[in-house]
Design a protein around this motif. Structure first.
Motif, short mmCIF file in Angstrom:
data_model
loop_
_atom_site.label_atom_id
_atom_site.label_comp_id
_atom_site.label_asym_id
_atom_site.label_seq_id
_atom_site.Cartn_x
_atom_site.Cartn_y
_atom_site.Cartn_z
N VAL A 1 -6.11 15.92 -32.78
CA VAL A 1 -5.44 17.05 -32.21
C VAL A 1 -5.75 18.31 -32.94
N PRO A 2 -7.22 18.61 -32.86
CA PRO A 2 -7.02 20.34 -33.10
C PRO A 2 -6.42 21.20 -33.40
N PHE A 3 -5.77 21.43 -34.76
CA PHE A 3 -4.62 22.42 -34.52
C PHE A 3 -4.27 23.40 -36.61
N SER A 4 -4.24 24.13 -35.93
CA SER A 4 -4.25 25.33 -36.74
C SER A 4 -2.44 25.59 -36.94
N ILE A 5 -2.57 26.22 -38.34
CA ILE A 5 -0.58 26.95 -38.58
C ILE A 5 -0.97 27.80 -38.80
N VAL A 6 0.53 28.18 -38.29
CA VAL A 6 0.41 30.10 -38.35
C VAL A 6 2.47 30.03 -38.59
N PHE A 7 1.90 31.20 -39.73
CA PHE A 7 2.90 31.14 -40.94
C PHE A 7 3.55 32.40 -40.53
N THR A 8 4.60 32.16 -39.60
CA THR A 8 4.86 33.75 -39.24
C THR A 8 6.07 34.24 -40.09
N GLU B 1 -5.74 16.99 -20.99
CA GLU B 1 -7.26 17.29 -21.67
C GLU B 1 -7.40 18.83 -21.69
N GLN B 2 -6.79 19.95 -20.75
CA GLN B 2 -6.84 21.24 -20.94
C GLN B 2 -6.44 22.17 -21.91
N LEU B 3 -5.83 21.10 -23.70
CA LEU B 3 -5.38 21.60 -24.39
C LEU B 3 -6.72 21.44 -25.45
N VAL B 4 -7.02 22.95 -26.10
CA VAL B 4 -8.02 22.75 -26.26
C VAL B 4 -7.46 23.25 -28.25
N ASN B 5 -6.48 23.70 -28.31
CA ASN B 5 -5.54 24.18 -29.75
C ASN B 5 -4.15 23.98 -29.59
N THR B 6 -3.70 23.62 -30.95
CA THR B 6 -2.60 23.41 -31.21
C THR B 6 -1.93 24.26 -32.08
N PHE B 7 -1.29 25.36 -31.98
CA PHE B 7 -0.77 26.57 -33.45
C PHE B 7 0.05 26.07 -33.63
N VAL B 8 0.66 25.41 -35.16
CA VAL B 8 1.99 24.67 -35.41
C VAL B 8 2.54 26.05 -36.15
N MET C 1 -7.24 21.87 -45.95
CA MET C 1 -6.17 22.77 -45.68
C MET C 1 -6.47 23.61 -44.13
N PRO C 2 -6.08 22.99 -42.67
CA PRO C 2 -6.81 23.07 -41.90
C PRO C 2 -6.81 25.07 -41.99
N PRO C 3 -7.16 25.68 -40.31
CA PRO C 3 -7.48 27.01 -40.45
C PRO C 3 -6.01 27.32 -40.81
N TYR C 4 -6.38 28.74 -41.11
CA TYR C 4 -4.13 29.18 -40.67
C TYR C 4 -3.83 30.76 -40.73
N PHE C 5 -3.38 31.39 -40.25
CA PHE C 5 -2.83 32.46 -40.33
C PHE C 5 -1.92 33.58 -40.70
N VAL C 6 -1.70 34.04 -41.23
CA VAL C 6 -0.16 34.95 -41.75
C VAL C 6 -0.21 35.85 -41.05
N THR C 7 1.30 36.14 -40.22
CA THR C 7 1.57 36.47 -38.71
C THR C 7 3.10 37.58 -39.15
N SER C 8 3.15 38.82 -38.65
CA SER C 8 4.43 39.01 -38.74
C SER C 8 4.48 39.79 -37.24
#
Length: 200
Positions: free
Chosen positions: A135-142, A104-111, A170-177
């Motif tokens: 399930v709410p999720f966002s994409i994290v590009f690594t 229940e405590q899970l509010v977002n999953t970053f894939v 498209m779900p929310p997404y982030f480009v990361t390094s």
């Protein structure tokens, strides 16, 4: 958001052994070797927080890290397990799904998705499962530092086109390094915004 404190709390082999409090949790998951531990360490500015490994598939438990004594980063085992027996794969799969669907405590999953690769069936299937499960999720590009800015934009667009074949948007997404610290502020701002919404 400023991270003043981040600390390891527990490695749990099952959901029932996770922390008993009600603080919001943000889970990080991806295929083996996608750079999950490095991203978590970069996010928390704590080099040895999540254990990084050259061997894919080393995270086999649900790892909780408390941040600013207010919320949790949860490091989940990767999917697409490297060198695992069928029974091990099944057990890990049950643990991951049990946590994601039952916590229940899970509010977002970053894939987490490796930006260098074309859209992989295993990632798309996992995202579709999250979507169908509500399930709410966002994409994290690594690993964005491994490509030119233009190539990163092209690969994100390729992903968007692929997802729009079955998704309305498209779900929310982030480009990361993790190497360069790219995407850190945006990710933390996103988490902060959710935390503020929950606190209302």
């Amino acid at each position: 958001m400023e991270i003043k404190q981040a600390a390891f709390v527990i490695s749990a082999p099952m959901v029932s052994m996770c922390p008993k409090d009600t603080k919001p949790e943000y889970a990080f998951i991806g295929r083996s070797n996608v750079g999950k531990s490095s991203l978590i360490n970069m996010l928390c500015r704590h080099k040895g927080l999540a254990k990084t490994s050259q061997t894919p598939g080393k995270t086999l438990l649900i790892n909780h890290f408390i941040v600013n004594k207010e919320w949790y980063v949860v490091d989940l085992p990767g999917y697409g397990f490297a060198k695992r027996s069928k029974s091990e794969v099944q057990k890990l799969d049950q643990m991951i799904r049990g946590y994601i669907l039952g916590r229940e405590q899970l509010v977002n999953t970053f894939v987490l998705v490796d930006i260098r690769l074309e859209p992989q069936a295993i990632d798309l299937e996992f995202m579709n499962w999250l979507g169908l499960s509500g399930v709410p999720f966002s994409i994290v590009f690594t690993k964005a530092d491994k490509l030119s800015t233009q190539k990163v934009a092209q690969n994100v667009e390729a992903y968007r086109q692929k997802l729009l074949e079955t998704w309305e948007e498209m779900p929310p997404y982030f480009v990361t390094s993790a190497e360069k610290g790219q995407g850190r502020d945006e990710l933390l701002q996103y988490i902060d915004d959710i935390n503020k919404t929950l606190a209302r």
